[in-house]
Design a protein around this motif. Structure first.
Motif, short mmCIF file in Angstrom:
data_model
loop_
_atom_site.label_atom_id
_atom_site.label_comp_id
_atom_site.label_asym_id
_atom_site.label_seq_id
_atom_site.Cartn_x
_atom_site.Cartn_y
_atom_site.Cartn_z
N ASP A 29 0.56 -0.96 0.66
CA ASP A 29 0.08 0.25 -0.14
C ASP A 29 1.08 0.69 0.18
OD1 ASP A 29 -3.58 0.57 0.96
OD2 ASP A 29 -1.84 2.14 1.00
N ASN A 84 -12.39 -2.95 2.64
CA ASN A 84 -14.53 -2.45 2.25
C ASN A 84 -14.86 -2.27 1.61
OD1 ASN A 84 -12.96 -0.67 4.67
ND2 ASN A 84 -11.22 -0.10 4.24
N GLY A 90 -15.50 2.92 3.54
CA GLY A 90 -13.71 3.81 3.91
C GLY A 90 -13.16 3.19 2.37
N THR A 92 -12.18 3.40 -0.81
CA THR A 92 -11.38 4.73 -2.08
C THR A 92 -11.46 4.02 -3.18
OG1 THR A 92 -9.88 4.87 -1.27
CG2 THR A 92 -10.69 6.34 0.17
N HIS A 99 -6.94 -5.83 2.41
CA HIS A 99 -5.69 -5.43 2.75
C HIS A 99 -5.54 -6.51 3.95
CE1 HIS A 99 -7.07 -0.67 2.21
NE2 HIS A 99 -8.26 -1.88 2.17
P1 5GP Z 1 -10.09 1.68 0.00
O1 5GP Z 1 -10.13 2.61 1.28
O2 5GP Z 1 -10.17 1.92 -1.14
O3 5GP Z 1 -10.07 0.57 1.19
O4 5GP Z 1 -7.95 1.44 0.03
C1 5GP Z 1 -7.39 1.52 -1.17
C2 5GP Z 1 -6.29 2.08 -0.89
O5 5GP Z 1 -5.34 1.97 -1.87
C3 5GP Z 1 -5.67 2.85 0.36
O6 5GP Z 1 -5.41 2.38 1.78
C4 5GP Z 1 -4.61 3.22 -0.24
O7 5GP Z 1 -3.49 3.68 0.21
C5 5GP Z 1 -3.96 2.45 -1.52
N1 5GP Z 1 -3.78 3.34 -2.98
C6 5GP Z 1 -4.27 4.24 -3.31
N2 5GP Z 1 -3.45 4.57 -4.44
C7 5GP Z 1 -2.46 3.72 -4.47
C8 5GP Z 1 -1.87 3.62 -5.33
O8 5GP Z 1 -1.31 4.21 -6.63
N3 5GP Z 1 -0.75 3.11 -5.11
C9 5GP Z 1 -0.97 1.40 -4.27
N4 5GP Z 1 0.07 0.84 -3.70
N5 5GP Z 1 -1.66 2.08 -3.28
C10 5GP Z 1 -2.97 3.33 -3.60
#
Ligand code: 5GP
Length: 111
Positions: A29, A84, A90, A92, A99
């Motif tokens: 991440d 999520n 949460g 995004t 995760h």
């Molecule tokens: P969500 O909030 O959708 O459950 O998790 C999305 C995750 O993707 C977040 O923990 C965020 O830090 C990670 N993330 C977003 N953009 C990128 C990216 O460009 N590269 C990586 N490796 N992780 C990302």
């Protein structure tokens, strides 16, 4: 519309890869919430658990099995897997992802 994770799968965006096979990809991440924070995604563009179909049963089993192997290969004996689902939870990035979080004591209940 292509998500960031679609672009990582296609190679358009780089990632710190941890594991890959024909069904999934795991990478670190970009904003880790713990010493170990890995994202495991299916190559198939499923938006979230909300959009799973019966045909995805084997794929989801594969992902859970791999999440355990990846966590253990990262040296974890204790970890949390989080999926999520929906903006209020949460989520995004609307490409299904697991995760894998560990390396510190995690509190419960989640925020
Ligand atoms: P969500 O909030 O959708 O459950 O998790 C999305 C995750 O993707 C977040 O923990 C965020 O830090 C990670 N993330 C977003 N953009 C990128 C990216 O460009 N590269 C990586 N490796 N992780 C990302």
């Amino acid at each position: 519309m292509a998500t960031i994770f679609d672009k990582i799968i296609s190679g358009e965006l780089p990632c710190d890869e941890v594991y890959t096979d024909d069904k999934c990809l795991a990478f670190k991440d970009i904003t880790p919430q713990a010493p170990t924070h890995i994202l495991l995604i299916p190559r198939k563009p499923i938006k979230s658990l909300q959009y799973l179909k019966c045909e995805d049963q084997e794929l989801m089993g594969h992902l859970l099995l791999k999440s355990s192997e990846i966590a253990k290969a990262a040296g974890l004996e204790s970890w949390r897997t989080v999926i999520n689902t929906g903006a209020e939870s949460g989520q995004t990035v609307f490409h299904l992802h697991i995760h894998i979080i560990g390396g510190r004591k995690l509190s419960w209940p989640p925020g």
